[in-house]
Motif scaffolding. Sequence first.
Motif, PDB file in Angstrom:
ATOM      1  N   VAL A 110       9.550   0.159  11.199  1.00 53.70           N
ATOM      2  CA  VAL A 110      10.752   1.577  10.741  1.00 53.70           C
ATOM      3  C   VAL A 110       9.915   2.873  10.857  1.00 53.70           C
ATOM      4  O   VAL A 110       9.842   3.927  11.389  1.00 53.70           O
ATOM      5  CB  VAL A 110      10.701   1.468   9.635  1.00 53.70           C
ATOM      6  N   GLN A 111       7.941   2.624  10.849  1.00 55.95           N
ATOM      7  CA  GLN A 111       7.409   3.931  10.969  1.00 55.95           C
ATOM      8  C   GLN A 111       7.637   4.207  12.410  1.00 55.95           C
ATOM      9  O   GLN A 111       6.839   5.683  12.919  1.00 55.95           O
ATOM     10  CB  GLN A 111       5.789   3.007  10.846  1.00 55.95           C
ATOM     11  N   HIS A 112       7.438   3.323  13.701  1.00 53.47           N
ATOM     12  CA  HIS A 112       7.474   3.819  15.048  1.00 53.47           C
ATOM     13  C   HIS A 112       8.899   3.690  15.703  1.00 53.47           C
ATOM     14  O   HIS A 112       8.452   3.838  17.062  1.00 53.47           O
ATOM     15  CB  HIS A 112       6.608   2.886  15.708  1.00 53.47           C
TER      16      HIS A 112
ATOM     17  N   GLY B 223      14.210   0.074   2.449  1.00 51.60           N
ATOM     18  CA  GLY B 223      14.273   0.383   0.625  1.00 51.60           C
ATOM     19  C   GLY B 223      15.388  -0.762   0.117  1.00 51.60           C
ATOM     20  O   GLY B 223      14.781  -1.880   0.851  1.00 51.60           O
ATOM     21  N   GLU B 224      15.359  -0.693  -0.538  1.00 51.75           N
ATOM     22  CA  GLU B 224      16.399  -1.348  -1.761  1.00 51.75           C
ATOM     23  C   GLU B 224      17.520  -1.157  -0.555  1.00 51.75           C
ATOM     24  O   GLU B 224      18.116  -0.660  -0.612  1.00 51.75           O
ATOM     25  CB  GLU B 224      16.370  -1.264  -3.773  1.00 51.75           C
TER      26      GLU B 224
ATOM     27  N   LYS C 173       0.990  -0.620   0.508  1.00 56.57           N
ATOM     28  CA  LYS C 173      -0.406   0.116  -0.095  1.00 56.57           C
ATOM     29  C   LYS C 173       0.637   1.366  -0.087  1.00 56.57           C
ATOM     30  O   LYS C 173       0.651   2.395   0.266  1.00 56.57           O
ATOM     31  CB  LYS C 173      -0.951   0.453   1.781  1.00 56.57           C
ATOM     32  N   GLY C 174       1.936   1.001  -0.343  1.00 56.57           N
ATOM     33  CA  GLY C 174       3.403   2.590  -0.242  1.00 56.57           C
ATOM     34  C   GLY C 174       3.668   2.327   1.688  1.00 56.57           C
ATOM     35  O   GLY C 174       4.057   4.255   1.286  1.00 56.57           O
ATOM     36  N   LYS C 175       3.297   2.204   2.102  1.00 55.79           N
ATOM     37  CA  LYS C 175       3.287   2.378   3.577  1.00 55.79           C
ATOM     38  C   LYS C 175       5.056   1.491   3.870  1.00 55.79           C
ATOM     39  O   LYS C 175       5.737   0.748   3.362  1.00 55.79           O
ATOM     40  CB  LYS C 175       2.308   1.665   4.740  1.00 55.79           C
TER      41      LYS C 175
END
Length: 115
Positions: A82-84, A93-94, A75-77
């Motif tokens: 990582v977010q938290h 990422g790659e 969904k592109g998230k």
Amino acid sequence: MKGILINYDYCTGCHSCEVACKKHLDLPKGEFGIKLSETGPYAYEGKPKGPDKWEWTWLPVVTKACDLCADRVEKGKMPMCVQHCQAWCMHYGEVEDLVKQIDGTTRFALFAPKQ
């Protein structure tokens, strides 16, 4: 291939990555998708007093339960860990792009779980 790069010189050991991952994957007690590993404190006898005298490190380690939050990434998230991350020391990422961020001035760990 996707992966997670962690600058563990800046990890504060807050466990937010563990909690976010565990909740997202709905893992039972004792199981983790990412587990914070703690070492130290270790004193360096040859060092003067101050911050260089001690070492205490935390390193989030990706486990086999990790799927890099495939449902979120589609969904592109970002992955939940990582977010938290409160210290913003985790990057997703790659693998080829993440390797370029390693600059030799601090300590990094690169994880690319089996997919």
